[in-house]
Write a protein that holds these residues in place. Structure first.
Motif, mmCIF file in Angstrom:
data_model
loop_
_atom_site.group_PDB
_atom_site.id
_atom_site.type_symbol
_atom_site.label_atom_id
_atom_site.label_comp_id
_atom_site.label_asym_id
_atom_site.label_seq_id
_atom_site.Cartn_x
_atom_site.Cartn_y
_atom_site.Cartn_z
ATOM 1 N N ALA A 100 0.816 -1.221 0.000
ATOM 2 C CA ALA A 100 0.000 0.000 0.000
ATOM 3 C C ALA A 100 0.846 1.266 0.000
ATOM 4 O O ALA A 100 0.335 2.350 -0.317
ATOM 5 C CB ALA A 100 -0.915 -0.001 1.228
ATOM 6 N N ASP A 101 2.121 1.139 0.320
ATOM 7 C CA ASP A 101 2.994 2.305 0.477
ATOM 8 C C ASP A 101 3.312 2.921 -0.883
ATOM 9 O O ASP A 101 4.026 2.330 -1.703
ATOM 10 C CB ASP A 101 4.280 1.875 1.189
ATOM 11 C CG ASP A 101 5.194 3.048 1.515
ATOM 12 O OD1 ASP A 101 4.845 4.193 1.166
ATOM 13 O OD2 ASP A 101 6.254 2.798 2.117
ATOM 14 N N GLN A 102 2.814 4.122 -1.097
ATOM 15 C CA GLN A 102 3.058 4.803 -2.373
ATOM 16 C C GLN A 102 4.538 5.098 -2.587
ATOM 17 O O GLN A 102 5.005 5.178 -3.729
ATOM 18 C CB GLN A 102 2.275 6.113 -2.415
ATOM 19 C CG GLN A 102 0.764 5.947 -2.337
ATOM 20 C CD GLN A 102 0.063 7.289 -2.297
ATOM 21 O OE1 GLN A 102 0.316 8.152 -3.140
ATOM 22 N NE2 GLN A 102 -0.816 7.468 -1.317
ATOM 23 N N GLY A 103 5.267 5.255 -1.507
ATOM 24 C CA GLY A 103 6.692 5.548 -1.625
ATOM 25 C C GLY A 103 7.513 4.390 -2.151
ATOM 26 O O GLY A 103 8.662 4.580 -2.562
ATOM 27 N N GLU A 104 6.936 3.187 -2.117
ATOM 28 C CA GLU A 104 7.624 2.001 -2.620
ATOM 29 C C GLU A 104 6.949 1.440 -3.864
ATOM 30 O O GLU A 104 7.286 0.342 -4.317
ATOM 31 C CB GLU A 104 7.647 0.906 -1.529
ATOM 32 C CG GLU A 104 8.348 1.302 -0.244
ATOM 33 C CD GLU A 104 9.866 1.206 -0.349
ATOM 34 O OE1 GLU A 104 10.372 0.989 -1.472
ATOM 35 O OE2 GLU A 104 10.531 1.348 0.687
ATOM 36 N N ALA A 105 5.976 2.162 -4.414
ATOM 37 C CA ALA A 105 5.185 1.651 -5.536
ATOM 38 C C ALA A 105 6.065 1.357 -6.747
ATOM 39 O O ALA A 105 6.948 2.155 -7.093
ATOM 40 C CB ALA A 105 4.096 2.650 -5.911
ATOM 41 N N PRO A 106 5.841 0.210 -7.404
ATOM 42 C CA PRO A 106 6.643 -0.119 -8.590
ATOM 43 C C PRO A 106 6.299 0.803 -9.759
ATOM 44 O O PRO A 106 5.204 1.368 -9.836
ATOM 45 C CB PRO A 106 6.232 -1.569 -8.888
ATOM 46 C CG PRO A 106 4.877 -1.725 -8.281
ATOM 47 C CD PRO A 106 4.861 -0.843 -7.077
ATOM 48 N N GLY A 107 7.245 0.958 -10.656
ATOM 49 C CA GLY A 107 7.005 1.738 -11.862
ATOM 50 C C GLY A 107 7.111 3.234 -11.678
ATOM 51 O O GLY A 107 6.740 4.001 -12.576
ATOM 52 N N GLN A 108 7.586 3.686 -10.514
ATOM 53 C CA GLN A 108 7.757 5.120 -10.291
ATOM 54 C C GLN A 108 9.043 5.347 -9.510
ATOM 55 O O GLN A 108 9.640 4.410 -8.983
ATOM 56 C CB GLN A 108 6.580 5.701 -9.502
ATOM 57 C CG GLN A 108 6.503 5.202 -8.053
ATOM 58 C CD GLN A 108 5.559 6.018 -7.182
ATOM 59 O OE1 GLN A 108 4.567 6.523 -7.672
ATOM 60 N NE2 GLN A 108 5.882 6.132 -5.906
ATOM 61 N N THR A 109 9.470 6.568 -9.455
ATOM 62 C CA THR A 109 10.673 6.893 -8.678
ATOM 63 C C THR A 109 10.385 6.697 -7.193
ATOM 64 O O THR A 109 9.392 7.210 -6.663
ATOM 65 C CB THR A 109 11.091 8.350 -8.928
ATOM 66 O OG1 THR A 109 11.287 8.545 -10.332
ATOM 67 C CG2 THR A 109 12.384 8.658 -8.197
ATOM 68 N N LYS A 110 11.242 5.937 -6.534
ATOM 69 C CA LYS A 110 11.066 5.706 -5.093
ATOM 70 C C LYS A 110 11.211 7.028 -4.339
ATOM 71 O O LYS A 110 12.014 7.892 -4.713
ATOM 72 C CB LYS A 110 12.107 4.712 -4.584
ATOM 73 C CG LYS A 110 12.107 3.368 -5.301
ATOM 74 C CD LYS A 110 10.925 2.511 -4.936
ATOM 75 C CE LYS A 110 11.068 1.113 -5.512
ATOM 76 N NZ LYS A 110 9.889 0.268 -5.256
ATOM 77 N N TRP A 111 10.453 7.167 -3.258
ATOM 78 C CA TRP A 111 10.530 8.397 -2.481
ATOM 79 C C TRP A 111 11.870 8.534 -1.761
ATOM 80 O O TRP A 111 12.240 9.628 -1.330
ATOM 81 C CB TRP A 111 9.391 8.461 -1.480
ATOM 82 C CG TRP A 111 8.044 8.625 -2.135
ATOM 83 C CD1 TRP A 111 7.777 8.656 -3.477
ATOM 84 C CD2 TRP A 111 6.794 8.778 -1.482
ATOM 85 N NE1 TRP A 111 6.440 8.807 -3.704
ATOM 86 C CE2 TRP A 111 5.796 8.890 -2.488
ATOM 87 C CE3 TRP A 111 6.387 8.823 -0.157
ATOM 88 C CZ2 TRP A 111 4.450 9.046 -2.201
ATOM 89 C CZ3 TRP A 111 5.046 8.969 0.142
ATOM 90 C CH2 TRP A 111 4.077 9.098 -0.874
ATOM 91 N N SER A 112 12.603 7.435 -1.634
ATOM 92 C CA SER A 112 13.939 7.499 -1.038
ATOM 93 C C SER A 112 14.983 7.983 -2.029
ATOM 94 O O SER A 112 16.108 8.319 -1.627
ATOM 95 C CB SER A 112 14.343 6.116 -0.517
ATOM 96 O OG SER A 112 14.307 5.155 -1.563
ATOM 97 N N ASP A 113 14.625 8.040 -3.302
ATOM 98 C CA ASP A 113 15.567 8.450 -4.351
ATOM 99 C C ASP A 113 15.769 9.962 -4.297
ATOM 100 O O ASP A 113 14.794 10.722 -4.277
ATOM 101 C CB ASP A 113 15.012 8.043 -5.718
ATOM 102 C CG ASP A 113 16.052 8.138 -6.828
ATOM 103 O OD1 ASP A 113 16.764 9.155 -6.883
ATOM 104 O OD2 ASP A 113 16.119 7.204 -7.642
ATOM 105 N N PRO A 114 17.012 10.430 -4.290
ATOM 106 C CA PRO A 114 17.223 11.885 -4.223
ATOM 107 C C PRO A 114 16.683 12.633 -5.439
ATOM 108 O O PRO A 114 16.458 13.839 -5.363
ATOM 109 C CB PRO A 114 18.747 12.012 -4.122
ATOM 110 C CG PRO A 114 19.293 10.724 -4.619
ATOM 111 C CD PRO A 114 18.286 9.681 -4.280
ATOM 112 N N SER A 115 16.464 11.925 -6.543
ATOM 113 C CA SER A 115 15.925 12.590 -7.738
ATOM 114 C C SER A 115 14.411 12.760 -7.688
ATOM 115 O O SER A 115 13.832 13.426 -8.551
ATOM 116 C CB SER A 115 16.299 11.790 -8.993
ATOM 117 O OG SER A 115 15.633 10.527 -9.008
ATOM 118 N N TYR A 116 13.758 12.163 -6.696
ATOM 119 C CA TYR A 116 12.301 12.289 -6.591
ATOM 120 C C TYR A 116 11.918 13.751 -6.345
ATOM 121 O O TYR A 116 12.550 14.457 -5.551
ATOM 122 C CB TYR A 116 11.787 11.405 -5.454
ATOM 123 C CG TYR A 116 10.308 11.557 -5.202
ATOM 124 C CD1 TYR A 116 9.374 10.901 -5.989
ATOM 125 C CD2 TYR A 116 9.848 12.384 -4.183
ATOM 126 C CE1 TYR A 116 8.015 11.045 -5.769
ATOM 127 C CE2 TYR A 116 8.486 12.544 -3.953
ATOM 128 C CZ TYR A 116 7.585 11.874 -4.757
ATOM 129 O OH TYR A 116 6.239 12.035 -4.537
#
Length: 648
Positions: free
Chosen positions: A253-269
């Motif tokens: 359910a965590d949007q920050g870990e959702a596949p197919g998108q930039t992870k929220w932990s990524d500095p480029s997010y």
């Protein structure tokens, strides 16, 4: 010969020697290389062999003999011996076993919950010199692994070994027990053995034997219930499955870990649309979200100078509620699964970069009040420089969830820890017991005095030492201070602990002023060990001249609107421990309503009064979870204990 027959014959050849192997001498984990044996008391050496097998023990030029009983158990009693060593011991039957590097000194069983368990690694920033230089082969610790059992006492421990203190090993030592042992060694110059036998979060009833639990029907019924090993196993499986399922659902359910998108932990997010919250703090108080349960992501950009780049670094995030995964520039630098451990994440020189760096915390809350604990350090350190991370952080909800499913903590159930961790130790001769526990019983104080009185008697009986010294730590100050007098579970536990001094051969270390309002695991452990050592000098070593305690309430006498209190433990005299007036006292009249009181020292007594109470019937001192202003002590620097004169 066909291949099948070859396998059968090979299997038989392998199996045949097993009975001979089984008959060989086997020793308990405690009786092993490097052990410290108790001086000046008869010593039991015990173990297992084949039924009827004769066992010979050679130690210090003398020989002792035993014969294994029908169950293969044997034991030998060695006479009392003076301190010394190192020595070797040889045991012979159908095999021969040699135990090396044995010392004779004083052995202390150190038990309780997490504040006894807390290691020197946890407090290394408080005592860096101690950790770096500790080196005494005559102080040794045996760390008992956590183990519980409900179907009777275990015969042996699950593991463990005797480890002398060095800079490489001190990190695993109980901090309280180490400082205690260091003080005793400095005074008596005899080897000190520590048996660390503690479990974080454990209530007192978990440490009682089946015999002692008979006095407590509710606890006894719980212990009987868990004798059903099938029930225990199925409950564990169900709880583990439910926990895994919750974590999996949260992750999906965590949007920050959702596949197919930039992870929220990524500095480029791109986090431009995230809201902000001041750190430290809790999102239930500081954001419109309220008590949201689930996962929140926090993000902060910091400018790192060249002087911090290319060097080992540390990120400190106080303590977090509840579990975190923490990233710097997209790299995971640390994670912790529950709220109490301090977040001190050390990482290598390749993580920080010149200029903008991104710190991201994925924070999971099980109770809706997640966040960053107040009054803690939040900083990034490298190359001798520090960047303050307090202030605004961006945040965004990753997922909301119902609270995590509860689980049965079997190590906290009545009798389990006694059977698994104390019973296997009871044949071992010891000098005394250190006990640091009470936090887990503070919410239900009604039977704590009976539990602890029973525990002391129970352990003394099973250790076959009816006068065994039992020294304990009184709970320190904890939680936010309150402006007005009121009820307190922590104060009640402290007062019950004070009353335990009525049991012969007991001693108490008062720790008011050594706690931390926002941390149940305060790092100031050296004074705790020192105060226990003072108690040991008096109770266990018979030093009648040592001042082993701060002021302890004895009696109250009324005179008009004033109450005069007398104390033992005054040492060289009563003093105010800090600047300003004497504080921490409250008085009540017949209405049982307490008001803060004025107080003054008159000789070795304290006079207490309040203009709001004309006819005082009761006085309380330091009666709060965190009595931060309580400041009565003796001239030796030992603080007065919490007390009450009433039984309201």
């Amino acid at each position: 010969m066909n291949s099948f027959l070859k396998v059968v014959l090979f299997s038989c050849t392998c199996v045949l020697p097993a009975p001979a192997a089984f008959s060989q001498i086997r020793l308990p984990k405690l009786v092993s290389n490097g052990m410290v044996l108790q001086r000046e008391k008869p010593i039991t050496i015990w173990g297992w062999a084949a039924a009827g097998e004769k066992v010979t023990i050679t130690f210090q030029g003398k020989t002792y003999r035993a014969t294994a009983d029908t169950k293969g158990q044997w034991r030998v009693s060695l006479p009392a011996m003076k301190a010394g060593g190192p020595y070797d011991m040889t045991l012979a039957a159908s095999n021969q076993v040699k135990i090396s590097n044995i010392l004779l000194g004083d052995v202390w069983l150190c038990s309780g919950q997490s504040n006894m368990e807390t290691t020197m690694t946890r407090v290394r920033d408080k005592y860096p010199e101690e950790v770096a230089t500790a080196n005494n082969p005559r102080i040794r610790q045996f760390n008992v692994p956590m183990s519980y059992a409900f179907n009777g006492p275990k015969a042996d421990l699950k593991g463990g070994s005797w480890v002398p203190v060095t800079p490489q090993t001190i990190g695993d030592y109980s901090a309280v027990a180490y400082f205690f042992a260091k003080d005793l060694y400095a005074k008596y110059k005899v080897p000190i053995g520590i048996i660390k036998d503690a479990v974080g979060g454990s209530p007192a009833e978990a440490w009682l034997s089946a015999d002692a639990l008979k006095q407590f029907p509710t606890y006894q019924q719980a212990a009987e219930k868990y004798k059903d090993s099938t029930l225990v196993a199925s409950t564990q499986q169900r709880d583990q499955a439910a926990g895994r399922d919750w974590q999996q659902r949260l992750y999906k359910a965590d949007q920050g870990e959702a596949p197919g998108q930039t992870k929220w932990s990524d500095p480029s997010y791109n986090a431009a649309d995230w809201a902000t919250m001041n750190v430290p703090g809790y999102w239930a108080n500081q954001t419109p979200l309220g008590p949201v349960n689930g996962v929140l992501w926090f993000r902060k950009e910091v400018d790192v100078p060249a002087s911090m780049v290319g060097k080992p670094a540390r990120l400190e995030l106080g303590t977090l509620v509840d579990a975190d995964s923490t990233y710097i520039n997209g790299q995971l630098v640390g994670s912790t699964g529950y709220q109490y451990p301090p977040r001190k994440y050390d990482f290598g020189p390749g993580v920080l970069k010149l200029g903008k760096n991104t710190v991201v915390v994925r924070l999971v809350s099980n109770g809706g009040r997640g966040g960053f604990t107040l009054d803690k350090e939040y900083r990034l350190m490298a190359g001798g420089q520090t960047l303050d991370l307090r202030g605004p952080w961006q945040y965004k909800v990753g997922a909301t969830m119902s609270p995590a499913p509860g689980s049965t903590t079997f190590q906290y159930q009545p009798g389990g820890l006694y059977n698994g961790m104390i019973a296997p130790v009871t044949p071992y001769a010891i000098k005394g017991i250190l006990w640091y526990q009470g936090e887990s019983n503070a919410g239900r104080t009604q039977d704590y005095q009976a539990l602890m009185t029973s525990l002391i008697a129970d352990w003394r009986q099973h250790l076959q030492q009816p006068n065994l010294p039992f020294l304990f730590v009184q709970l320190p100050n904890f939680n936010a201070a309150k402006k007005e007098p009121g009820e307190s579970g922590w104060a009640m536990i402290r007062d019950i602990q004070r009353h335990l001094l009525e049991v012969p051969n007991t001693g108490m270390a008062v720790t008011l002023g050594l706690g931390e309002w926002n941390d149940i695991h305060p790092v100031t452990k050296q004074p705790v060990g020192h105060r226990l050592a003072l108690a040991a000098q008096k109770v266990a070593y018979g030093d009648k001249n040592v001042v082993a305690s701060g002021p302890l309430y004895q009696s109250m006498q009324k005179n008009g609107n004033k109450a005069t209190l007398t104390f033992s433990g005054v040492g060289s005299g009563l003093v105010i421990q800090s600047k300003g007036p004497l504080e921490g006292f409250a008085v009540a009249g017949a209405d049982h309503k307490f008001h803060w009181a004025q107080a003054r020292i008159e000789g070795n007594k304290v006079v207490v009064w309040s203009d709001q109470v004309q006819d005082p019937v009761a006085v309380r001192y330091a009666w709060a979870d965190n009595p931060e202003n309580a400041n009565l002590a003796n001239k030796e620097g030992l603080p007065a204990s919490t007390f009450r004169t009433d039984d309201f």
